[in-house]
Design a protein around this motif. Structure first.
Motif, mmCIF file in Angstrom:
data_model
loop_
_atom_site.group_PDB
_atom_site.id
_atom_site.type_symbol
_atom_site.label_atom_id
_atom_site.label_comp_id
_atom_site.label_asym_id
_atom_site.label_seq_id
_atom_site.Cartn_x
_atom_site.Cartn_y
_atom_site.Cartn_z
ATOM 1 N N SER A 1 0.813 -1.217 0.000
ATOM 2 C CA SER A 1 0.000 0.000 0.000
ATOM 3 C C SER A 1 0.847 1.268 0.000
ATOM 4 O O SER A 1 1.992 1.268 0.448
ATOM 5 N N TRP B 1 1.448 5.645 0.695
ATOM 6 C CA TRP B 1 1.419 6.476 1.905
ATOM 7 C C TRP B 1 0.271 7.485 1.895
ATOM 8 O O TRP B 1 -0.009 8.107 2.908
ATOM 9 N N ASN B 2 -0.401 7.674 0.766
ATOM 10 C CA ASN B 2 -1.308 8.822 0.722
ATOM 11 C C ASN B 2 -2.659 8.589 1.354
ATOM 12 O O ASN B 2 -3.341 9.532 1.746
ATOM 13 N N LYS C 1 2.411 -4.960 3.553
ATOM 14 C CA LYS C 1 3.638 -4.164 3.534
ATOM 15 C C LYS C 1 3.237 -2.717 3.286
ATOM 16 O O LYS C 1 2.902 -2.338 2.165
ATOM 17 N N GLY D 1 8.425 -5.326 -0.546
ATOM 18 C CA GLY D 1 7.378 -5.268 -1.570
ATOM 19 C C GLY D 1 7.680 -6.210 -2.713
ATOM 20 O O GLY D 1 6.851 -7.030 -3.115
ATOM 21 N N GLN D 2 8.912 -6.125 -3.198
ATOM 22 C CA GLN D 2 9.307 -7.031 -4.292
ATOM 23 C C GLN D 2 9.283 -8.473 -3.806
ATOM 24 O O GLN D 2 8.922 -9.387 -4.531
ATOM 25 N N THR E 1 -1.277 -0.893 -4.657
ATOM 26 C CA THR E 1 -1.640 0.471 -5.043
ATOM 27 C C THR E 1 -0.402 1.336 -4.903
ATOM 28 O O THR E 1 0.249 1.326 -3.851
ATOM 29 N N GLY E 2 -0.099 2.064 -5.985
ATOM 30 C CA GLY E 2 1.080 2.919 -5.964
ATOM 31 C C GLY E 2 1.392 3.411 -7.356
ATOM 32 O O GLY E 2 0.506 3.476 -8.232
ATOM 33 N N SER E 3 2.629 3.733 -7.582
ATOM 34 C CA SER E 3 3.018 4.338 -8.853
ATOM 35 C C SER E 3 3.055 3.310 -9.977
ATOM 36 O O SER E 3 3.182 2.106 -9.738
ATOM 37 N N VAL F 1 6.438 1.212 -10.110
ATOM 38 C CA VAL F 1 6.515 0.077 -9.193
ATOM 39 C C VAL F 1 5.452 -0.959 -9.523
ATOM 40 O O VAL F 1 5.702 -2.167 -9.510
ATOM 41 N N GLU G 1 -3.508 -0.836 -8.812
ATOM 42 C CA GLU G 1 -4.159 0.455 -8.971
ATOM 43 C C GLU G 1 -3.065 1.504 -8.926
ATOM 44 O O GLU G 1 -2.317 1.558 -7.944
ATOM 45 N N MET G 2 -2.950 2.315 -9.982
ATOM 46 C CA MET G 2 -1.754 3.140 -10.119
ATOM 47 C C MET G 2 -2.111 4.607 -10.340
ATOM 48 O O MET G 2 -3.090 5.111 -9.815
ATOM 49 N N CYS H 1 -4.262 9.891 -6.223
ATOM 50 C CA CYS H 1 -4.255 9.362 -7.589
ATOM 51 C C CYS H 1 -5.432 9.912 -8.363
ATOM 52 O O CYS H 1 -5.424 9.982 -9.575
ATOM 53 N N GLU I 1 2.330 12.310 -14.245
ATOM 54 C CA GLU I 1 1.733 12.506 -12.919
ATOM 55 C C GLU I 1 2.738 13.227 -12.025
ATOM 56 O O GLU I 1 3.857 12.768 -11.836
ATOM 57 N N PHE J 1 1.845 14.451 -8.774
ATOM 58 C CA PHE J 1 1.491 14.058 -7.398
ATOM 59 C C PHE J 1 1.835 15.206 -6.441
ATOM 60 O O PHE J 1 2.447 15.024 -5.386
HETATM 61 N N1 LIG Z 1 -4.557 4.237 -8.424
HETATM 62 C C1 LIG Z 1 -4.702 4.382 -7.122
HETATM 63 O O1 LIG Z 1 -5.709 3.956 -6.539
HETATM 64 C C2 LIG Z 1 -3.612 5.039 -6.328
HETATM 65 C C3 LIG Z 1 -2.369 5.285 -6.873
HETATM 66 N N2 LIG Z 1 -1.390 5.866 -6.111
HETATM 67 C C4 LIG Z 1 -0.113 6.162 -6.731
HETATM 68 O O2 LIG Z 1 0.969 5.862 -5.832
HETATM 69 C C5 LIG Z 1 2.014 6.819 -6.020
HETATM 70 C C6 LIG Z 1 2.344 7.479 -4.701
HETATM 71 O O3 LIG Z 1 2.403 6.535 -3.686
HETATM 72 P P1 LIG Z 1 3.803 5.870 -3.322
HETATM 73 O O4 LIG Z 1 3.669 5.101 -2.054
HETATM 74 O O5 LIG Z 1 4.891 6.867 -3.436
HETATM 75 O O6 LIG Z 1 3.970 4.829 -4.523
HETATM 76 P P2 LIG Z 1 5.184 3.821 -4.727
HETATM 77 O O7 LIG Z 1 4.863 3.118 -5.967
HETATM 78 O O8 LIG Z 1 6.513 4.458 -4.576
HETATM 79 O O9 LIG Z 1 5.059 2.804 -3.480
HETATM 80 C C7 LIG Z 1 3.879 2.080 -3.298
HETATM 81 C C8 LIG Z 1 4.192 0.871 -2.450
HETATM 82 O O10 LIG Z 1 5.075 0.032 -3.166
HETATM 83 C C9 LIG Z 1 6.216 -0.251 -2.374
HETATM 84 N N3 LIG Z 1 7.350 -0.465 -3.279
HETATM 85 C C10 LIG Z 1 8.334 0.404 -3.610
HETATM 86 N N4 LIG Z 1 9.201 -0.181 -4.462
HETATM 87 C C11 LIG Z 1 8.743 -1.451 -4.672
HETATM 88 C C12 LIG Z 1 9.178 -2.556 -5.463
HETATM 89 N N5 LIG Z 1 10.289 -2.492 -6.213
HETATM 90 N N6 LIG Z 1 8.450 -3.693 -5.451
HETATM 91 C C13 LIG Z 1 7.319 -3.777 -4.698
HETATM 92 N N7 LIG Z 1 6.860 -2.778 -3.920
HETATM 93 C C14 LIG Z 1 7.567 -1.634 -3.915
HETATM 94 C C15 LIG Z 1 6.354 0.955 -1.499
HETATM 95 O O11 LIG Z 1 7.133 0.662 -0.360
HETATM 96 C C16 LIG Z 1 4.900 1.238 -1.155
HETATM 97 O O12 LIG Z 1 4.493 0.388 -0.109
HETATM 98 C C17 LIG Z 1 1.496 7.800 -7.041
HETATM 99 O O13 LIG Z 1 1.964 7.429 -8.317
HETATM 100 C C18 LIG Z 1 -0.012 7.621 -7.003
HETATM 101 O O14 LIG Z 1 -0.635 7.936 -8.214
HETATM 102 C C19 LIG Z 1 -1.566 6.221 -4.805
HETATM 103 C C20 LIG Z 1 -2.813 5.993 -4.232
HETATM 104 C C21 LIG Z 1 -3.902 5.413 -4.948
#
Ligand SMILES: NC(=O)C1=CN([C@@H]2O[C@H](COP(=O)(O)OP(=O)(O)OC[C@H]3O[C@@H](n4cnc5c(N)ncnc54)[C@H](O)[C@@H]3O)[C@@H](O)[C@H]2O)C=CC1
Ligand SMILES: CCCCCC(=O)O
Length: 488
Positions: free
Chosen positions: A154, A156-157, A180, A217-218, A232-234, A237, A255-256, A289, A390, A392
């Protein structure tokens, strides 16, 4: 200089116990409003820690899946009550750890309570259908079974709502979970898991491991004993996670990011459109997001809309999220602040006109925080970086259009497809927008941000792996359908 009192260390949660990482390493989670304030120390775990958690989850799943949905739901009801009781404390931790205002943090935490109760109720809903067989002596029906162990990764937002909207359906449908959380909000996550612990979930059903995303995460994405991964994240990733899960035949849900448009038609209620653009684009410092980032305005009302927008943005109070007067807090981290500032510089370099903000706030109370001004560009070309990538952060790109048809074409000219809004009273505009916009979340006379937990949520195109979260859609990811035919 803030004098730091005793700061708590938070532990991993494995098999019903709070335990240190085998690395014996911790990292500080700091307050983005004041970098000298440590909110807590979290485990900097290794793969060994993750393996322990997955083994515990795998053992526990054998009995957890045999409990009824009603019984599993009772645990979620208890977790909801405990989370509600601790709402103010957990919301304050969220604000101190990732910067959103205390009001938004309380609303998000209450959303977590509602989501837990919603999925607790899902435990008594039907999970299949009886289908007439061509063999009149046979009984044919469908049922659903859990995936097994689910890995939850998950961001941080939304550090309460997102982990819960993944964990609650996973658990009620019979899976066990390894969470995680993002390191930037891991103390908040630990407090949410404390609520699950106090609710009395059987050992191993719920687990949490903190640590670097590239390691933990990986590790989840790669782990052979994790049957489903929900991320959910970028996009960067997410693609790594999806690829790793796909290669080992695991089910995955991504979900990105988004680059969400709002269209302001010439017949729009401009005050409503301004309010929706500000709330959609700048609340939570633009770190959603679903945040608005591209603003398409019909030429007939462009100047009036722009004047109204600037007049309102000037009134926004930036500050510490715990200050009740604050409307917009800091970016989550210095890295995120620098990313936003780099996009602002790129916007200027590529020829967009900066008409408001654009600078880091560094004076006085802002000196130790990661603050940036709300920022508005105009004369933005659709191919400029700030209109394609994006950010952000609290950055809006105004683009003048000469028809709704042109606005729809430009709004769809993006690799993303998460959320989109239009402000208009014209039914033809409304129907065209609903039918033609390429987005999973479509809003009319409402901001692009804001999802309701009882409705499906997810994106199109590169915003998603095309499943849907929340509501009754969640069952599709967290279970597998069995079609059964029985003859005497
Ligand atoms: N589509 C949606 O519903 C949402 C999308 N987001 C996206 O998330 C991003 C911001 O949140 P962040 O936490 O900075 O995203 P991030 O992608 O940097 O991290 C998300 C999660 O992935 C983990 N992570 C990092 N590197 C990884 C790897 N190599 N393998 C597996 N897991 C890994 C992080 O520790 C965190 O728990 C923005 O791009 C935003 O658009 C955020 C909230 C909702
Ligand atoms: C995962 C992002 C969720 C967005 C929730 C909102 O816009 O309120």
């Amino acid at each position: 200089m803030t004098v730091q009192t005793e700061v708590k260390t938070y532990f991993n949660y494995i098999n019903g116990e709070w335990v240190s990482s085998v690395t014996n390493e911790v990292e500080a989670s700091i307050n983005p409003a004041n970098k000298n304030e440590v909110v807590g120390y979290i485990q900097r775990s290794s793969i060994e820690d993750l393996n322990e958690a997955v083994a515990a989850a795998k053992r526990a799943q054998k009995s957890w899946r045999k409990r009824s949905g009603v019984e599993r739901g009772e645990y979620l009801y208890r977790a909801a009550d405990i989370l509600e009781r601790r709402l103010e404390e957990i919301a304050e931790t969220m604000t101190r750890e990732m910067g959103k205002t205390f009001g938004e943090a309380k609303a998000e935490t209450m959303r977590g309570v509602h989501i837990l109760r919603y999925y607790a109720g899902e435990g008594v809903r039907k999970i299949g259908d009886v289908i007439p067989s061509s063999d009149n002596e046979a009984l044919m029906f469908t049922t659903r079974v859990p995936l097994g162990v689910v890995g939850v990764i998950s961001p941080w937002n939304f550090p309460v709502a997102i982990p819960i909207w993944k964990m609650a359906p996973a658990l009620v449908y019979g899976n066990t979970v390894v969470l995680k959380p993002a390191s930037e909000a891991a103390v908040t996550a630990a407090k949410v898991i404390e609520c699950f612990h106090e609710a009395g979930f059987p050992k191993g059903v719920v687990n949490m491991i903190c640590g670097p995303g590239s390691v933990i995460g990986q590790g989840i994405a790669n782990h052979p004993d994790i049957n489903g991964v929900t991320f959910t994240g970028s996009n960067t990733v997410g693609k790594l996670v999806g690829k790793a899960a796909f290669e080992r035949g695991a089910k995955y849900q991504l979900e990105m990011g988004g680059k969400n448009p709002v269209i302001v038609a010439k017949d729009a209620d401009l005050d409503l459109a301004v309010e929706g653009t500000i709330n959609g684009g700048l609340r939570s410092t633009g770190q959603k997001c679903t945040a608005t980032s591209r603003v398409f305005v019909e030429s007939e009302v462009y100047e009036t809309f722009k004047e109204k927008l600037l007049a309102k943005v000037k009134q926004l109070k930036i500050g510490n999220g715990m200050d009740s007067e604050t409307w917009m807090g800091p970016c989550v981290s210095e890295a995120q602040l620098n990313t936003v500032l780099s996009y602002i510089e790129k916007g200027k370099a590529e020829g967009a006109d900066l008409i408001y903000g654009g600078k880091r706030c560094i004076e006085g109370e802002f000196a130790n925080g990661f603050y940036v001004e709300p920022t508005i560009f105009e004369n933005v070309d659709i191919n400029m970086t700030i209109a394609r990538e994006e950010i952000f952060g609290p950055v809006l790109a105004l683009i003048k259009v000469h028809s709704i048809e042109e606005a729809l074409e430009l709004a769809n000219d993006t690799e993303y497809g998460l959320s989109a809004s239009i402000y208009t009273k014209d039914i033809r505009n409304i129907l065209s927008f609903i039918n033609e916009i390429e987005a999973g979340l479509v809003k009319v006379n409402a901001e692009t941000a804001g999802v309701e937990f009882q409705a499906p949520f997810g994106g199109m195109k590169q915003s998603s792996s095309h499943s849907r979260e929340q509501g009754q859609a969640a069952i599709e990811f967290f279970t597998s359908i069995k079609t059964v035919l029985v003859k005497a």
